[in-house]
Design a protein around this motif. Structure first.
Motif, PDB file in Angstrom:
ATOM      1  N   LEU A 189       0.488  -7.440 -10.923  1.00 27.47           N
ATOM      2  CA  LEU A 189       0.330  -7.753  -9.503  1.00 27.47           C
ATOM      3  C   LEU A 189       1.395  -8.972  -9.134  1.00 27.47           C
ATOM      4  CD1 LEU A 189      -2.001  -7.773  -7.249  1.00 27.47           C
ATOM      5  CD2 LEU A 189      -2.806  -9.821  -8.508  1.00 27.47           C
ATOM      6  N   LEU A 190       1.863  -8.470  -8.076  1.00 28.08           N
ATOM      7  CA  LEU A 190       2.866  -9.249  -7.219  1.00 28.08           C
ATOM      8  C   LEU A 190       2.528 -10.023  -6.141  1.00 28.08           C
ATOM      9  CD1 LEU A 190       5.768  -6.466  -7.260  1.00 28.08           C
ATOM     10  CD2 LEU A 190       5.374  -8.335  -9.062  1.00 28.08           C
ATOM     11  N   ASN A 191       3.108 -11.547  -6.033  1.00 23.09           N
ATOM     12  CA  ASN A 191       2.531 -12.315  -4.953  1.00 23.09           C
ATOM     13  C   ASN A 191       3.727 -12.530  -4.280  1.00 23.09           C
ATOM     14  OD1 ASN A 191       1.800 -14.225  -3.344  1.00 23.09           O
ATOM     15  ND2 ASN A 191       1.000 -15.639  -5.105  1.00 23.09           N
ATOM     16  N   LEU A 192       3.675 -12.240  -2.884  1.00 23.51           N
ATOM     17  CA  LEU A 192       4.697 -12.522  -2.054  1.00 23.51           C
ATOM     18  C   LEU A 192       5.214 -13.966  -1.812  1.00 23.51           C
ATOM     19  CD1 LEU A 192       6.649 -11.168   0.346  1.00 23.51           C
ATOM     20  CD2 LEU A 192       4.866 -11.641   1.863  1.00 23.51           C
ATOM     21  N   MET A 193       4.176 -14.766  -2.200  1.00 17.59           N
ATOM     22  CA  MET A 193       4.570 -16.112  -1.989  1.00 17.59           C
ATOM     23  C   MET A 193       5.215 -16.512  -3.124  1.00 17.59           C
ATOM     24  SD  MET A 193       3.137 -16.733   1.345  1.00 17.59           S
ATOM     25  CE  MET A 193       3.498 -15.126   1.638  1.00 17.59           C
ATOM     26  N   GLU A 194       5.449 -15.940  -4.303  1.00 20.00           N
ATOM     27  CA  GLU A 194       6.346 -16.661  -5.471  1.00 20.00           C
ATOM     28  C   GLU A 194       7.719 -15.863  -5.185  1.00 20.00           C
ATOM     29  OE1 GLU A 194       4.036 -15.362  -8.823  1.00 20.00           O
ATOM     30  OE2 GLU A 194       2.280 -16.690  -8.333  1.00 20.00           O
ATOM     31  N   PRO A 195       8.476 -16.651  -5.167  1.00 23.47           N
ATOM     32  CA  PRO A 195       9.914 -16.365  -5.140  1.00 23.47           C
ATOM     33  C   PRO A 195      10.278 -15.095  -5.940  1.00 23.47           C
ATOM     34  CG  PRO A 195       9.864 -18.675  -4.914  1.00 23.47           C
ATOM     35  CD  PRO A 195       8.497 -18.064  -5.286  1.00 23.47           C
ATOM     36  N   ARG A 196      10.303 -15.252  -7.246  1.00 17.16           N
ATOM     37  CA  ARG A 196      10.557 -14.068  -8.185  1.00 17.16           C
ATOM     38  C   ARG A 196       9.743 -12.765  -7.921  1.00 17.16           C
ATOM     39  NH1 ARG A 196       9.632 -12.457 -13.280  1.00 17.16           N
ATOM     40  NH2 ARG A 196       7.658 -13.931 -13.559  1.00 17.16           N
ATOM     41  N   ARG A 197       8.341 -13.263  -7.868  1.00 18.41           N
ATOM     42  CA  ARG A 197       7.356 -11.855  -7.768  1.00 18.41           C
ATOM     43  C   ARG A 197       7.974 -11.326  -6.318  1.00 18.41           C
ATOM     44  NH1 ARG A 197       6.007  -9.752 -12.263  1.00 18.41           N
ATOM     45  NH2 ARG A 197       4.399 -11.296 -13.701  1.00 18.41           N
ATOM     46  N   GLY A 198       8.166 -12.207  -5.106  1.00 17.63           N
ATOM     47  CA  GLY A 198       8.558 -11.482  -3.985  1.00 17.63           C
ATOM     48  C   GLY A 198       9.718 -10.753  -4.070  1.00 17.63           C
ATOM     49  N   MET A 199      10.757 -11.142  -4.938  1.00 20.66           N
ATOM     50  CA  MET A 199      11.716 -10.335  -5.025  1.00 20.66           C
ATOM     51  C   MET A 199      11.879  -9.170  -5.701  1.00 20.66           C
ATOM     52  SD  MET A 199      15.480 -12.766  -5.450  1.00 20.66           S
ATOM     53  CE  MET A 199      14.522 -13.857  -6.874  1.00 20.66           C
ATOM     54  N   GLU A 200      10.733  -9.002  -6.773  1.00 21.30           N
ATOM     55  CA  GLU A 200      10.490  -7.722  -7.718  1.00 21.30           C
ATOM     56  C   GLU A 200       9.660  -6.933  -6.859  1.00 21.30           C
ATOM     57  OE1 GLU A 200       8.784  -7.080 -12.102  1.00 21.30           O
ATOM     58  OE2 GLU A 200       8.303  -8.892 -11.004  1.00 21.30           O
ATOM     59  N   LEU A 201       8.978  -7.396  -5.738  1.00 19.77           N
ATOM     60  CA  LEU A 201       8.263  -6.610  -4.802  1.00 19.77           C
ATOM     61  C   LEU A 201       9.331  -5.474  -3.982  1.00 19.77           C
ATOM     62  CD1 LEU A 201       6.038  -5.370  -3.059  1.00 19.77           C
ATOM     63  CD2 LEU A 201       6.215  -7.870  -1.559  1.00 19.77           C
ATOM     64  N   LEU A 202      10.201  -6.347  -3.350  1.00 26.97           N
ATOM     65  CA  LEU A 202      10.985  -5.672  -2.614  1.00 26.97           C
ATOM     66  C   LEU A 202      11.939  -4.712  -3.523  1.00 26.97           C
ATOM     67  CD1 LEU A 202      12.750  -5.057   0.000  1.00 26.97           C
ATOM     68  CD2 LEU A 202      14.117  -7.276  -0.395  1.00 26.97           C
ATOM     69  N   GLN A 203      12.338  -5.162  -4.748  1.00 23.42           N
ATOM     70  CA  GLN A 203      13.110  -4.174  -5.701  1.00 23.42           C
ATOM     71  C   GLN A 203      12.486  -3.084  -6.011  1.00 23.42           C
ATOM     72  OE1 GLN A 203      13.841  -7.462  -8.502  1.00 23.42           O
ATOM     73  NE2 GLN A 203      16.059  -7.163  -8.421  1.00 23.42           N
ATOM     74  N   SER A 204      10.952  -3.230  -6.146  1.00 25.94           N
ATOM     75  CA  SER A 204      10.367  -2.083  -6.505  1.00 25.94           C
ATOM     76  C   SER A 204       9.927  -0.968  -5.347  1.00 25.94           C
ATOM     77  CB  SER A 204       8.786  -2.449  -6.724  1.00 25.94           C
ATOM     78  OG  SER A 204       9.014  -3.262  -7.991  1.00 25.94           O
ATOM     79  N   LEU A 205      10.061  -1.669  -4.035  1.00 26.91           N
ATOM     80  CA  LEU A 205       9.930  -0.775  -2.874  1.00 26.91           C
ATOM     81  C   LEU A 205      11.104   0.116  -2.810  1.00 26.91           C
ATOM     82  CD1 LEU A 205       8.240  -3.076  -0.393  1.00 26.91           C
ATOM     83  CD2 LEU A 205       7.190  -0.960  -1.280  1.00 26.91           C
ATOM     84  N   LYS A 206      12.190  -0.722  -3.018  1.00 26.84           N
ATOM     85  CA  LYS A 206      13.787  -0.068  -2.690  1.00 26.84           C
ATOM     86  C   LYS A 206      13.852   1.035  -3.901  1.00 26.84           C
ATOM     87  CE  LYS A 206      17.499  -2.255  -2.019  1.00 26.84           C
ATOM     88  NZ  LYS A 206      18.584  -3.232  -2.249  1.00 26.84           N
ATOM     89  N   ALA A 207      13.433   0.703  -5.053  1.00 29.08           N
ATOM     90  CA  ALA A 207      13.641   1.856  -5.965  1.00 29.08           C
ATOM     91  C   ALA A 207      12.542   3.001  -6.004  1.00 29.08           C
ATOM     92  CB  ALA A 207      13.064   1.330  -7.524  1.00 29.08           C
ATOM     93  N   ILE A 208      11.618   2.978  -5.351  1.00 29.03           N
ATOM     94  CA  ILE A 208      10.498   3.867  -4.965  1.00 29.03           C
ATOM     95  C   ILE A 208      11.003   4.781  -3.937  1.00 29.03           C
ATOM     96  CG2 ILE A 208       8.247   4.531  -4.227  1.00 29.03           C
ATOM     97  CD1 ILE A 208       7.234   2.016  -5.780  1.00 29.03           C
ATOM     98  N   CYS A 209      11.715   3.986  -2.978  1.00 34.41           N
ATOM     99  CA  CYS A 209      12.227   4.658  -1.669  1.00 34.41           C
ATOM    100  C   CYS A 209      13.253   5.738  -2.101  1.00 34.41           C
ATOM    101  CB  CYS A 209      13.051   3.738  -0.872  1.00 34.41           C
ATOM    102  SG  CYS A 209      13.507   4.443   0.743  1.00 34.41           S
ATOM    103  N   GLN A 210      14.161   5.216  -3.233  1.00 30.98           N
ATOM    104  CA  GLN A 210      15.479   6.035  -3.717  1.00 30.98           C
ATOM    105  C   GLN A 210      14.937   7.198  -4.702  1.00 30.98           C
ATOM    106  OE1 GLN A 210      18.025   2.835  -5.128  1.00 30.98           O
ATOM    107  NE2 GLN A 210      18.033   2.173  -3.009  1.00 30.98           N
ATOM    108  N   LEU A 211      13.552   7.354  -5.223  1.00 29.13           N
ATOM    109  CA  LEU A 211      13.291   8.288  -6.129  1.00 29.13           C
ATOM    110  C   LEU A 211      13.516   9.724  -5.505  1.00 29.13           C
ATOM    111  CD1 LEU A 211       9.762   6.942  -7.426  1.00 29.13           C
ATOM    112  CD2 LEU A 211      12.043   7.019  -8.543  1.00 29.13           C
TER     113      LEU A 211
END
Length: 211
Positions: A189-211
């Motif tokens: 579970l990722l929390n946008l308000m947490e800096p590290r988890r927020g970056m992981e959220l964007l990284q995951s979206l980018k990775a899924i977009c590139q599948l």
């Protein structure tokens, strides 16, 4: 014939109707390759977080505000607005009807991202990402039964599929696989308000977009 609305289904109902089994995954790395964010991406992500925090601290944020303040800018930043991906919104998505023995299950999707190049059958596009956005005061897990119901249909056309359920602050990625029984894997579970988890959220979206 019984007609059920997806919003009224419990997780137990969905598991029983479609045979899903649940798994928890501790890391994204076995399934996605998360690339470092650029400095510009980090700055834009910080702006999205700060904009949303201002609304969040002032009270309950509606589903429409979640889509406008967070989901839309995150999808743009992750690359979902670029060809060959095409975004479809709820008003343009047809009602879904799923028949299961003596039941018909009806519902609608919120946001669908479709790859216009990769096709799984003659007339079916590759479903990459579905977001069920919920009111910010509701846990993302509340949208899981609805999300899994839609996934049961998409798994008829592809081996696996990614889904995301969010209330704007918390993000639950789900990876689903064909099988007997079919499996849905809950990612951390990722929390946008947490800096590290927020970056992981964007990284995951980018990775899924590139599948």
């Amino acid at each position: 014939m019984t007609i059920l609305n997806t919003r009224n289904l419990s997780l137990e109902d969905v598991q029983r109707l479609f045979g899903f089994q649940e798994q928890y995954i501790e890391s994204f790395s076995p399934l996605l390759s998360l690339e470092p964010l650029t400095e510009l991406e980090q700055q834009e992500l910080l702006q999205i977080r700060d904009d949303f925090r201002r609304y969040l601290t002032s009270g309950k944020v509606s589903e429409g505000q979640v889509k406008f303040l967070v989901i839309a800018p995150l999808l743009r930043l992750a690359g979902f607005y670029h060809y060959p991906i095409e975004i479809t919104l709820e008003e343009d998505i047809i009602d879904i009807e799923i028949e299961d023995e003596d039941k018909i299950i009806k519902g609608k999707m919120d946001i669908l991202a479709v790859n216009k190049v990769k096709k799984t059958t003659a007339n079916a596009y590759f479903w990459i990402l579905l977001i069920e956005s919920k009111n910010s005061s509701i846990s993302p897990s509340e949208g899981l039964p609805q999300l899994l119901t839609y996934a049961s249909r998409s798994l008829q056309n592809q081996l696996s599929v990614w889904r995301l359920v969010t209330n704007g602050q918390y993000y639950q990625f789900v990876h689903l696989q064909q099988g007997n029984p079919p499996i849905y894997q809950l990612m951390p579970l990722l929390n946008l308000m947490e800096p590290r988890r927020g970056m992981e959220l964007l990284q995951s979206l980018k990775a899924i977009c590139q599948l």
